[in-house]
Every structure is written in structure tokens, then in C-alpha cells.
Scaffold this active site. Structure first.
Site, PDB file in Angstrom:
ATOM      1  N   LYS A 265      -9.918   3.781   0.377  1.00  0.00           N
ATOM      2  CA  LYS A 265      -8.619   4.283   0.838  1.00  0.00           C
ATOM      3  C   LYS A 265      -8.661   5.764   1.208  1.00  0.00           C
ATOM      4  O   LYS A 265      -7.851   6.240   1.981  1.00  0.00           O
ATOM      5  CB  LYS A 265      -7.536   3.988  -0.191  1.00  0.00           C
ATOM      6  CG  LYS A 265      -7.743   4.632  -1.532  1.00  0.00           C
ATOM      7  CD  LYS A 265      -6.589   4.259  -2.460  1.00  0.00           C
ATOM      8  CE  LYS A 265      -6.714   5.007  -3.766  1.00  0.00           C
ATOM      9  NZ  LYS A 265      -5.626   4.700  -4.684  1.00  0.00           N
ATOM     10  N   ARG A 266      -9.633   6.460   0.654  1.00  0.00           N
ATOM     11  CA  ARG A 266      -9.745   7.896   0.975  1.00  0.00           C
ATOM     12  C   ARG A 266     -10.469   8.148   2.299  1.00  0.00           C
ATOM     13  O   ARG A 266     -10.464   9.250   2.813  1.00  0.00           O
ATOM     14  CB  ARG A 266     -10.495   8.644  -0.130  1.00  0.00           C
ATOM     15  CG  ARG A 266      -9.939   8.409  -1.494  1.00  0.00           C
ATOM     16  CD  ARG A 266      -9.184   9.620  -2.024  1.00  0.00           C
ATOM     17  NE  ARG A 266      -8.479   9.252  -3.228  1.00  0.00           N
ATOM     18  CZ  ARG A 266      -7.166   9.325  -3.396  1.00  0.00           C
ATOM     19  NH1 ARG A 266      -6.404   9.778  -2.417  1.00  0.00           N
ATOM     20  NH2 ARG A 266      -6.591   8.952  -4.516  1.00  0.00           N
TER      21      ARG A 266
END
Ligand code: GLU
Length: 511
Positions: A265-266
């Protein structure tokens, strides 16, 4: 609907749903529709510690935006509800009791502290602690304690968990529809906790009980769950449900753009593109994410793009509507190896869909963005801009960003083509062109096209030369829609203003 085919998407509401989750939902949806069965949403929210408010709504909204229509869900309901695991506590209790009674599970009284100590002691000896058949008799549980002691502890309310009693030496073979047959020995498996001290089931128990009770025929989920499946099969066996167990298919990972490791997600912030379907706002900037919707993707394009991340139709065709995907989809064509996430490919898909999308719809979706920039134009104007720009952009906001000159004066003129085309000796001709435009009553694209070209011919000028100056004068760039369409939309007054300003600027650039 064919009730033999029931397929579920079972996310945990622990935050925004990553596009990997949307791909899982998509494949489940495609299989359900292909088989004429039901597509079900089950919310797996038994881990209270990881529960995030708003996550369930986010999931539902994301599925809706993507066009993955549900047949049963917490909101819609259905014959096999409730569809939120936190509302099914009593059901799980019944099945845990069944396993305890049949000796397939046992009470474990080991406190969190004692387990941490054990783990540390093992680590100090460079060993890994695993609560399994080899050590369960040394631990504080109903297998090592006397029956009376167990009874008295239960009566006193001593906190306990319930663990699966993994059989000592059993072979577990998973017939995975993507990976083929995968085998595990029960020796590798720990005695998983089935019910926690708070009385909530763990993922493993709730997942198996629900898949059984909800009559799920196929489980399609990420590869990270493959190893859990061995425990799940033991649970199906323990309940005597192995014959009606669902078929499993574990999806390959979605990899980072550089192919190194799983897309996280980063990575969105790191690589500069979204990895979530919709934006997710929280107080913490590092936990807020931009979505594909807000970035400017059409849902159909995102779906088409995601469909190809791990699956292919076995033909050259790349553009698939949802209906075509349903028809073409087969689990056999899901790949085994990780799929590299390539945003450029995603943008290419988006471009293909943008070209065919409705100008009015685009205008409606771009309106807030235009307003944010302070652009005040009519719906009709915005619709026409969308019509001209949609084939020239890959994400929706670029219509306004690349086409800013439809809304405000030209900011910069591309130097190279100006230098190439603006010759001092042509100035009288360009002045005459300005005069021609000033006197033109019918400022439609067709009339402009005819009159300007006629002028160029009559004066013996070079077509490319004059048209490039025309284009640069009104938009500053050689890239863009038909020059006469642009001029007609901008209107005579604006075009004349731009010509005058441009001539001065060009002269300055040449000096
Ligand atoms: N709750 C699990 C998840 O968050 C579901 C995995 C499964 O589909 O069994 O992905």
C-alpha cells in the site's frame, strides 16, 4: 440463479481495500457470473484489534464503483446471513463446542506472558517456538491437565483459548485450481487458535464454518492464504465436511513495478500512482491514499487492467467489457507467477476507454476538478472540451491540465516551433490573417477551415507554416485537438486577443 455455485469475497475491514483485493473480488465475481451463481460479500471482522471504522463502507463503495454487483451482503441480506462475522458469535460457539466434545480441539490456558517467555527461551537457543503436537503435552492445556483441574479452571472463569488438535502424522493435499496439487504434512502445522480469550473465533475457524454454512462452492483468494488452507482442510475433516469442501484457487501476487516483491500500500506514494480503488482519507497523511477514481481512471478501464494482472484470455484480445470478461474467464487461465504492476499499461487501458466514453459524463466527472482550479465554464463548453481532449489524455484530469488553454490564457509558447515558423517577412501575412478573422462573421470550425485555407492558398503561403502559427497562437503547443475546432470553441473575441498577444510574444522570442 444456480444455487450450486456460490462464490464469496471475504475481506477484513482493517482499512482501505488495496487493488489486490479488488482483483480478488473481480475474479470471484467473474467466476460467479460465468457459472450463473451468486457473488457474496462476507465481512470478516472478528479481529477487533484491527477493526477500522468506515472500512466496510469503503469496500462496498469500491465494489459498486467497479461494477461488481453483489447478490448477498450485510446490506442486501440473503438466506445465509448474517454476513458480518462479528454478528455470528453464537454460531461459532456451537461449532467450537462440537470440536471440543469430539476431541479435535482443546482448551489452552497458557497466558500471553507465559507464551512470550517460552518464545524468548526458544529464541535464546536459536529455535523457533511452535505450539504443536511435539510440545502440547508440556503446555498448560486440557490435554496436559486433569479433567477436574480443567473443569475447575473453567468454572473459575480462567481465561482460555481453544486450539485445534492437529493430528500427529497426516498428509494434507490441497487440489488448488491454479497451483495443482500442493501437499503438507501435519507435522509442519501448529495447533492454531480457533477461539480467542475474548470469545471471538479466529479467521481460520470463522472462515471454514462460514464457507460451509454459506454453501460456498469456490474459494478464490490471494496466495498468502495458501498455507492456511492446510489448517482449513484439517478443520473440514474435523467437522466431517471434507466431501462438500469448496474448491480452492490461490491467486498469484501482484508485484511492484520493478518486479521486486509484492506491491504494497505504500508503493503508491513511492512510485507516484494509486494502489487503491478510491481515495482513503485519515488524519495521518502517511495513512491517506489517493484512489484510481480520483486519479482519473474509469472503472471499466481499471477492471480491464486488473483482469489482466494474473489472468489472460489466451488470445490477443485486450479490451474486454465486463460481460466479455465473464464469458472469457476461466480459472485455468490464471497464471502461477506474480504479475508485475505496470501503471503505463493501466493508463493505456484507460485511454482506450476514455476515447469511447460519453463527453457529458466526462464533463460531469471533471467539473469539480475544473471548479477547484477556478475555471468557470458552462456544461456545454466543458462537454465540448472533453470531446476534443479525451483522445489525447490517459487520465481524466489531464483534460483540464493539458487543455488548460481552454480555460485561461496561454502560459507558454513552445519555443522550437515558434522559431521555425515565425519569420519576420511573414508578419504582413499574419496581420492579414488577423484581419480576416476579425471580419469573419461565421466563426464555426467548418467556415474557419475553409476561409483560412483559402487565404493560405491565395497568398501562396505554406499550409503547415501558417497553421502551426495559428495553433501556437491560441494554445501555445503543437499538440492538441483540431485547430479550427479549438478556435470555434474559444470564440472570435478570445482568438483575436490570443493572436495579438502571441504575435508580440513571438517577436520577443525571435529578438
Ligand atoms: N479475511 C481474509 C482476507 O482478509 C479472507 C481470506 C479468504 O478469502 O479466505 O483476505
Amino acid at each position: 440463479m444456480d444455487n450450486n455455485f456460490r462464490v464469496r469475497f471475504a475481506p477484513s475491514p482493517t482499512g482501505a481495500l488495496h487493488i489486490g483485493g479488488i482483483r480478488t473480488a473481480l475474479y470471484n465475481y467473474l467466476l460467479a457470473k460465468k457459472l450463473g451463481g451468486a457473488f457474496i460479500l462476507r465481512i470478516e471482522d472478528t479481529d477487533q484489534g484491527r477493526y477500522v471504522a468506515g472500512a466496510e463502507d469503503y469496500i462496498v463503495e469500491a465494489l459498486e464503483w467497479c461494477g461488481l454487483e453483489l447478490d448477498e451482503s450485510p446490506k442486501i441480506g440473503g438466506t445465509y446471513g448474517p454476513y458480518r462475522q462479528s454478528e455470528r458469535k453464537a454460531i461459532y460457539q456451537k461449532y467450537v463446542d462440537q470440536l471440543l466434545a469430539s476431541g479435535k480441539a482443546y482448551y489452552a490456558f497458557d497466558s500471553a506472558e507465559s507464551l512470550t517467555e517460552k518464545r524468548a527461551a526458544y529464541e535464546a537457543e536459536k529455535k523457533t517456538f511452535k505450539y504443536d503436537a511435539s510440545i502440547r503435552s508440556e503446555m498448560d492445556n486440557s490435554l496436559s491437565l486433569s479433567e477436574t483441574e480443567v473443569q475447575s479452571r473453567l468454572e473459575r472463569g480462567t481465561p482460555f483459548t481453544v486450539r485445534l488438535r492437529v493430528p500427529i502424522d497426516e498428509n494434507i493435499i490441497i487440489q488448488d485450481q491454479v497451483r495443482g496439487s500442493v501437499s503438507f504434512s501435519s507435522k509442519e502445522l501448529d495447533d492454531k487458535i480457533l477461539m480467542k480469550a475474548d470469545g471471538m473465533p479466529t479467521y481460520h475457524l470463522a472462515n471454514v464454518v462460514d464457507d460451509h454454512l454459506m454453501k460456498i462452492s469456490h474459494v478464490i483468494r490471494g496466495e498468502e492464504w495458501l498455507s492456511s488452507t492446510a489448517h482449513h482442510i484439517l478443520l473440514y475433516r474435523a467437522f466431517g465436511w471434507e466431501d462438500t469442501m469448496p474448491q480452492f484457487a490461490h491467486l498469484p501476487l501482484i508485484l511492484k513495478p520493478n518486479g521486486k516483491g509484492k506491491l504494497s500500500k505504500r508503493d503508491g506514494a513511492k512510485f507516484g500512482f494509486p494502489v487503491f480503488p478510491l481515495s482513503w482519507e485519515t488524519e495521518k497523511a502517511e495513512d491517506s491514499f489517493e484512489g484510481f477514481r480520483e486519479y482519473g481512471f474509469l472503472p471499466e478501464a481499471l477492471i480491464n487492467f486488473l483482469a489482466f494482472l494474473g489472468w489472460n484470455p489466451g488470445t490477443e484480445q485486450e479490451i474486454f467489457s465486463m460481460q466479455e470478461l465473464v464469458e472469457a474467464f476461466t480459472v485455468e487461465n490464471i497464471g502461477k507467477s506474480g504479475a508485475r504492476f505496470d501503471i503505463d499499461k493501466g493508463k493505456w487501458f484507460n485511454q482506450q476507454y476514455l476515447v469511447h466514453s460519453d463527453d457529458k459524463d466526462l464533463a460531469a466527472s471533471i467539473r469539480p476538478y475544473a471548479a477547484e482550479k477556478g475555471y468557470k465554464v458552462t456544461d456545454d463548453y466543458l462537454t465540448q472540451v472533453c470531446g476534443m481532449m479525451k483522445a489525447r489524455v490517459s487520465i481524466i484530469p489531464e483534460i483540464v491540465d493539458k487543455g488548460y488553454y481552454f480555460f485561461e490564457p496561454v502560459k507558454t509558447y513552445e519555443a522550437k516551433p515558434v522559431r521555425k515558423n515565425w519569420k519576420p517577412e511573414l508578419r504582413p501575412a499574419f496581420d492579414d490573417l488577423l484581419l480576416l478573422l476579425t471580419n469573419l462573421e461565421d466563426f464555426s470550425a467548418a467556415n474557419l477551415d475553409q476561409k483560412v485555407k483559402q487565404f493560405i492558398q491565395d497568398r501562396g503561403l505554406r499550409m503547415g507554416n501558417v497553421l502551426q502559427i495559428f495553433r501556437l497562437s491560441i494554445s501555445g503547443t503543437l499538440k492538441g485537438p483540431s485547430v479550427f475546432d479549438m478556435a470555434a470553441l474559444l470564440g472570435k473575441e478570445e482568438v483575436l486577443k490570443r493572436f495579438e498577444r502571441a504575435y508580440l510574444a513571438f517577436e520577443e522570442m525571435m529578438s
